[in-house]
Write an enzyme that holds these catalytic residues in place. Structure first.
Site, short mmCIF file in Angstrom:
data_model
loop_
_atom_site.label_atom_id
_atom_site.label_comp_id
_atom_site.label_asym_id
_atom_site.label_seq_id
_atom_site.Cartn_x
_atom_site.Cartn_y
_atom_site.Cartn_z
N CYS A 99 0.82 -1.22 0.00
CA CYS A 99 0.00 0.00 0.00
C CYS A 99 0.85 1.27 0.00
O CYS A 99 0.32 2.36 -0.24
CB CYS A 99 -0.94 0.01 1.20
SG CYS A 99 -1.98 -1.45 1.25
N HIS A 134 -3.38 7.18 2.73
CA HIS A 134 -3.77 5.88 2.17
C HIS A 134 -5.14 5.51 2.74
O HIS A 134 -5.37 5.62 3.95
CB HIS A 134 -2.72 4.82 2.54
CG HIS A 134 -3.18 3.42 2.28
ND1 HIS A 134 -3.79 3.05 1.11
CD2 HIS A 134 -3.14 2.31 3.06
CE1 HIS A 134 -4.10 1.75 1.18
NE2 HIS A 134 -3.72 1.29 2.35
N ASN A 186 -10.23 -0.27 0.01
CA ASN A 186 -8.77 -0.19 0.06
C ASN A 186 -8.21 -0.72 -1.27
O ASN A 186 -8.34 -1.90 -1.56
CB ASN A 186 -8.27 -1.02 1.25
CG ASN A 186 -6.75 -1.01 1.39
OD1 ASN A 186 -6.04 -0.57 0.48
ND2 ASN A 186 -6.27 -1.49 2.51
O1 UT7 Z 1 -3.84 -1.27 3.54
C1 UT7 Z 1 -2.96 -2.02 4.32
C2 UT7 Z 1 -3.09 -1.68 5.74
N1 UT7 Z 1 -4.32 -2.23 6.25
C3 UT7 Z 1 -4.91 -1.65 7.29
O2 UT7 Z 1 -4.46 -0.61 7.73
C4 UT7 Z 1 -6.11 -2.31 7.89
C5 UT7 Z 1 -6.08 -2.09 9.37
N2 UT7 Z 1 -7.12 -2.85 10.10
C6 UT7 Z 1 -8.43 -2.52 10.03
O3 UT7 Z 1 -8.83 -1.67 9.26
C7 UT7 Z 1 -9.37 -3.23 10.99
O4 UT7 Z 1 -8.62 -3.96 11.93
C8 UT7 Z 1 -10.40 -4.17 10.30
C9 UT7 Z 1 -11.44 -3.32 9.57
C10 UT7 Z 1 -9.71 -5.08 9.31
C11 UT7 Z 1 -11.12 -5.00 11.35
O5 UT7 Z 1 -11.73 -4.14 12.32
P1 UT7 Z 1 -11.54 -4.39 13.89
O6 UT7 Z 1 -12.28 -3.35 14.57
O7 UT7 Z 1 -10.06 -4.51 14.15
O8 UT7 Z 1 -12.28 -5.77 14.08
P2 UT7 Z 1 -11.73 -7.18 14.62
O9 UT7 Z 1 -10.91 -7.84 13.57
O10 UT7 Z 1 -11.12 -6.97 15.97
O11 UT7 Z 1 -13.07 -7.98 14.79
C12 UT7 Z 1 -14.06 -7.60 15.76
C13 UT7 Z 1 -15.21 -8.56 15.67
C14 UT7 Z 1 -14.77 -10.04 15.71
O12 UT7 Z 1 -15.77 -10.77 16.37
P3 UT7 Z 1 -15.62 -11.18 17.92
O13 UT7 Z 1 -14.36 -12.00 17.97
O14 UT7 Z 1 -15.51 -9.88 18.65
O15 UT7 Z 1 -16.87 -11.93 18.18
C15 UT7 Z 1 -14.72 -10.44 14.27
O16 UT7 Z 1 -14.90 -11.82 14.08
O17 UT7 Z 1 -15.86 -8.42 14.40
C16 UT7 Z 1 -15.88 -9.66 13.71
N3 UT7 Z 1 -15.77 -9.39 12.29
C17 UT7 Z 1 -16.82 -9.12 11.51
N4 UT7 Z 1 -18.13 -9.00 11.78
C18 UT7 Z 1 -18.95 -8.69 10.76
C19 UT7 Z 1 -14.64 -9.37 11.54
N5 UT7 Z 1 -14.96 -9.08 10.27
C20 UT7 Z 1 -16.31 -8.93 10.23
C21 UT7 Z 1 -17.20 -8.60 9.21
N6 UT7 Z 1 -18.51 -8.49 9.52
N7 UT7 Z 1 -16.81 -8.38 7.94
#
Ligand code: UT7
Length: 306
Positions: free
Chosen positions: A104, A232, A262
């Protein structure tokens, strides 16, 4: 810029994996993304974006001294996407054309590399492109990543002359495949993106201020001296945190993540393209761009619009 015709909404994805519009919008800011449809090709979009950039700059192919395509999803490993552009656009044959992988941060690594190349070139214009076909490397069973990525291409013609200020790029890498990985053909498995989202988020919110501080220090500028901040587009929350930290007013930054998701190396030039189309930046605008992503990589620079 050039983006594919097919729009994929959050509702479309909710039909594939257990997710919903509310979760995706509130956690990422993404509402839609473009994916290459059957018969659409990233190399055609790459050429379209590059052609438009040349036209907008009023620069002819024979004036180009180097061509770099930042990408991790080029159609062929060989010939490179940049060599494809050399052929499609009729760029000179005595110049370097190559692809660059810094995920990225690719577009910013490419701008810095281009500055170095043009400093040593008799031709003072360069073509820098960010292009990705990420829909090809999505694991459609992983709801943590399949909702994030989009396809597209953005291009810029840059000019570099003796006596002009440098873009003062800062950049860095921390080799780690644990947080973000896209295996290549030798891995034997599927070439899908995998990501430890929360850990990458934490890395990003630390990398962005480091980048801004370093560029401001290097250029002797302040936040107020910068006309526009371009981030980004990985997650709207990462941008919001940076904007809040530096008290950047609403008219000095821009988000198009809602529309495109993204798009990795294409994300910064997609923002630059829209900013120019909407005349939010123009001749003399000083734009501080910040990128971060897989590798891990990060980088930033201060660009001046011609
Ligand atoms: O471009 C390269 C660089 N990339 C980035 O900078 C991305 C950085 N990371 C992010 O943007 C975020 O971490 C994400 C958007 C990828 C994820 O968001 P988050 O707030 O960190 O969520 P999480 O992964 O901690 O998941 C929270 C909860 C989990 O459920 P439990 O374990 O709390 O029950 C996940 O299983 O949300 C769940 N979850 C979803 N729920 C509905 C994960 N993905 C989804 C989804 N829909 N698509």
């Amino acid at each position: 810029m050039a983006v594919p015709s097919k729009t994929v909404t959050n509702q479309d994805l909710a039909a594939l994996v257990e997710t919903n519009d509310e979760w995706i919008t509130s956690r990422t800011g993404i509402q839609r993304r473009r994916h290459c449809a059957e018969g659409e090709s990233i190399s055609v979009l790459t050429a379209e974006a590059a052609q438009k950039a040349l036209e907008r700059a009023g620069v002819t192919p024979d004036q180009i001294g180097a061509c770099i395509v930042a990408t991790v999803t080029q159609e062929n490993l060989v010939p490179s996407a940049a060599c494809g552009l050399q052929k499609d656009l009729g760029l000179p044959e005595d110049i370097p054309c190559f692809d660059l992988n810094a995920a990225c941060t690719g577009f910013l690594f490419a701008l810095h590399t281009m500055e170095c190349l043009l400093n040593a070139s008799p031709r003072k214009f360069g073509l820098v492109v960010g292009a990705e076909n990420l829909s090809r490397v999505i694991n459609w069973e992983d709801r943590g990543t399949c909702i994030l990525f989009g396809d597209g291409a953005g291009a810029a013609v840059v000019e570099c002359r003796e006596g002009w200020p440098s873009i003062s790029a800062v950049m860095g890498c921390h080799g780690s495949g644990e947080l973000l990985c896209l295996p290549g053909v030798e891995s034997g498995g599927h070439s899908y993106i995998s990501m430890e989202g929360t850990k990458v988020f934490k890395f990003a919110v630390e990398a962005v201020p480091w980048c801004i501080d370093q560029v401001l220090k290097k250029t002797g500028q302040t936040v107020e001296d910068v006309d526009f901040f371009v981030f980004h587009q990985a997650n709207a929350r990462i941008i919001d945190l940076a904007v809040r930290k530096y008290h950047i007013p609403a008219e000095k930054y821009y988000k198009n993540i809602a529309e495109y998701g993204n798009t990795s190396a294409a994300s910064i030039p997609l923002v630059l393209g829209e900013l120019q189309e909407q005349r939010k930046v123009g001749p003399g605008s000083r734009v501080l761009a910040v990128g971060f992503g897989g590798g891990l990589t990060w980088g930033s620079c201060l660009i001046e619009f011609a």
